[in-house]
Design an enzyme around this catalytic site. Structure first.
Site, PDB file in Angstrom:
ATOM      1  CG  HIS B 124      74.426  51.647  82.169  1.00 27.37           C
ATOM      2  ND1 HIS B 124      75.608  51.547  81.466  1.00 27.37           N
ATOM      3  CD2 HIS B 124      73.471  51.934  81.255  1.00 27.37           C
ATOM      4  CE1 HIS B 124      75.366  51.758  80.190  1.00 27.37           C
ATOM      5  NE2 HIS B 124      74.074  51.990  80.023  1.00 27.37           N
ATOM      6  CG  ASP B 201      75.917  55.963  86.259  1.00 28.93           C
ATOM      7  OD1 ASP B 201      75.723  57.057  85.685  1.00 28.93           O
ATOM      8  OD2 ASP B 201      75.626  54.867  85.759  1.00 28.93           O
ATOM      9  CD  GLN B 204      69.605  57.694  82.239  1.00 30.40           C
ATOM     10  OE1 GLN B 204      68.755  58.542  81.964  1.00 30.40           O
ATOM     11  NE2 GLN B 204      70.237  57.000  81.315  1.00 30.40           N
ATOM     12  CE  LYS B 227      73.138  58.502  79.094  1.00 30.67           C
ATOM     13  NZ  LYS B 227      72.589  57.619  78.061  1.00 30.67           N
ATOM     14  CB  CYS B 367      73.568  48.859  78.991  1.00 37.00           C
ATOM     15  SG  CYS B 367      73.836  49.132  77.240  1.00 37.00           S
TER      16      CYS B 367
END
Lengths: 137, 409
Positions: B124, B201, B204, B227, B367
């Protein structure tokens, strides 16, 4: 007519799929890229100016149906016009998309894009070419 | 639908009653942000009705309550990702801020000229741009790991790019475009052999599968509250305990100090050292409710449920010969989202036509412009799932795509 019928009318689809203006202009005097990084619309507008007159114009690029059709319709409209008149029409189109009162008939095929004003997410697609032309002129 | 009771869950989400263009809402944009259950929405009210005050500083009743709530949130997050200590849990605004935090602090201090930073091509933008900044400022080099033939991260490429020069590997746990789940444990194990640190990261992954930062053994881990059913504006940065002293403060100001003199200051120990100014106390408090909700259902159940949706979705969409799918063919290798394109139709047009049917999807480059360029497409459409989605939602998506085909013959 449903909203989508307005958005994807036959005129728009025709400009999107078979635009006569989609070509590179070899002897262009002006060339400008316009792109919308958030949705990937990317066009290049070519102009051949003779003094203040737009003698020829064309575009290349890729993107959604709205951005591509809008570019094609704009070129239809401004070809042969002088700079001042072209800029006036561009402003008329921008005003139409922003739901202001304008003389629709002056905008030729491009008037069918007035339905875009009901799709806030698509306004940028419709305006890309016109804003790019403003930059050039 | 054997892992979660979707019918019951749907009733907890008031927003699912919104009728876009008069149609039933089919919300398939969960990778962008998730909807909030009523318990989370009520917690927001409760914070301001019962315990609002600034934390740590004031000796009054309400401040004691808000401080307690804020620290309980930290304790809760610690357990949620199985961190060793609360000091490792830093509250930020979101994943992006957490990654920038490490770039501006640890990155700017410990990455030097000639050093290398390894990223993957599927990152991302928020896990690319901060490292471009560090590389530019410190004359370090960025290296990208590419994908194999089935869109998975190429471990061969990764191993070839590892060397003693590498100071950091910044990698996503799960891709927001391809759904691939990266073998972060193995990557961390290899990285540490070379003395490199690993930042993950987890934007997700954390909402969709059990995450154990000790098991992964990563050095930094970032994720966002919004999220995972929580509010916007609350994020988490995990810093492994042995690095807490090494990482300099990010922002400087109120609350993060030990002593301040006219020309120098000393800092409080972690986590306060890393949380200058009034933090998002409300966000942290409400995040507890989101974690409560998720844990009640169980992350393993959520993961399996999304796996079923994914398998069903891939199957149904493979039957549409005008749809091109991106990502590994095997559903077992990935999380619950599907990126695709409709032949000859720009993703933005696809999304607009689906929207008219009440179906919310994302279209664009997500992104991830370097990944789009690598895949050779300007953009894709993405349908991403969560615990309130069911097979009917996927059926609606498939019907919607048939309508797209009718408009663009």
């Amino acid at each position: 007519m449903s909203d989508l019928n307005q958005l994807y009318s036959e005129v728009i689809m025709e400009h999107y799929e078979n635009s006569p203006h989609r070509r590179e202009l070899k002897d262009a005097t002006h060339k400008e890229r316009g792109h919308n990084p958030l949705c990937g619309d990317d066009i290049t507008i070519y102009l051949k100016m003779n003094g203040d007159i737009i003698e020829d114009a064309s575009f290349t690029g890729h993107g959604c149906a709205i951005s591509q059709a809008s570019t094609s319709m704009m070129i239809d409209l401004i070809k042969g016009k002088d700079k001042k008149e072209a800029l006036r029409l561009v402003q008329e189109f921008i005003d139409m998309i922003h739901k202001k009162d304008v003389n629709l008939d002056e905008l030729g095929d491009a008037q069918v894009l007035h339905g875009v004003s009901d799709f806030p997410a698509r306004v940028k697609c419709a305006l890309l070419a016109w804003k790019t032309l403003q930059e050039i002129l | 639908m054997k892992y979660v009771d979707v019918e019951k869950i749907k009733k907890d989400f008031p927003i699912l009653n919104v009728k876009p263009h008069g149609k039933k809402l089919i919300y398939l944009d969960n990778a962008a942000t998730t909807q909030k259950p009523i318990s989370v929405i009520k917690a927001m009210d409760r914070y301001y009705e019962e315990l609002n005050a600034n934390v740590y500083r004031s000796p009054h009743y309400l401040s004691a309550l808000s401080t307690q709530a804020y620290e309980e949130a930290r304790e809760r997050v610690k357990k949620f990702i199985n961190a060793k200590t609360e000091e490792s849990i830093i509250f930020t605004r979101n994943t992006t801020e957490s990654i920038n935090f490490i770039a501006y602090t640890w990155g700017m201090k410990y990455i030097n000229e000639g050093d290398e930073i390894i990223l993957t091509i599927a990152e991302h933008h928020s896990n690319i741009l901060p490292w471009q900044m560090v590389a530019e400022a410190k004359k370090a080099k960025l290296k990208y790991v590419y994908l194999d033939d089935d869109f998975r991260l190429s471990m061969k490429d990764f191993k070839e790019k590892m060397s003693d020069k590498v100071k950091l590997i910044a990698i996503q746990h799960m891709s927001n475009v391809l759904g691939i789940i990266n073998p972060v444990e193995e990557i961390t194990h290899i990285a540490h052999k070379y003395g490199a640190k690993v930042l993950i990261d987890g934007a997700q992954s954390v909402p969709h599968m059990p995450v154990d930062v000790q098991k992964i053994d990563c050095d930094f881990f970032a994720f966002s509250g919004h999220k995972m059913l929580g509010p916007m504006g609350i994020g988490v940065l995990y810093i492994k305990e042995d690095l807490l002293k090494e990482v300099p403060p990010f922002l400087r100001g109120g609350e993060m100090i030990d002593e301040v003199y006219e020309d120098y200051s000393t800092f409080a120990p972690s986590p306060l050292k890393f949380e200058a100014g009034t933090p998002n106390i409300e966000g942290a408090y409400v995040l507890i409710s989101a974690i409560d909700y998720i844990e009640k259902i169980g992350l393993t159940n959520i993961y399996k449920h999304e796996g079923e949706l994914l398998e069903y979705g891939l199957q149904k969409m493979k039957e549409l010969d005008f749809v091109k799918l991106y990502g590994p063919k095997d559903a077992k290798e990935r999380g619950g989202l599907i990126s695709f394109n409709v032949e000859g139709v720009h993703p933005h047009d696809v999304a607009t036509i689906l929207d008219e049917e009440g179906i919310a999807v994302r279209s664009g480059h997500h992104c991830c412009q370097p990944l789009m360029r690598y895949l050779g497409v300007p953009a894709t459409v993405r349908a991403s799932f969560y615990l309130y989605n069911d097979f009917e939602d996927i059926d609606a998506l498939v019907e919607g795509l048939k309508k797209v085909r009718k408009w663009f013959k």
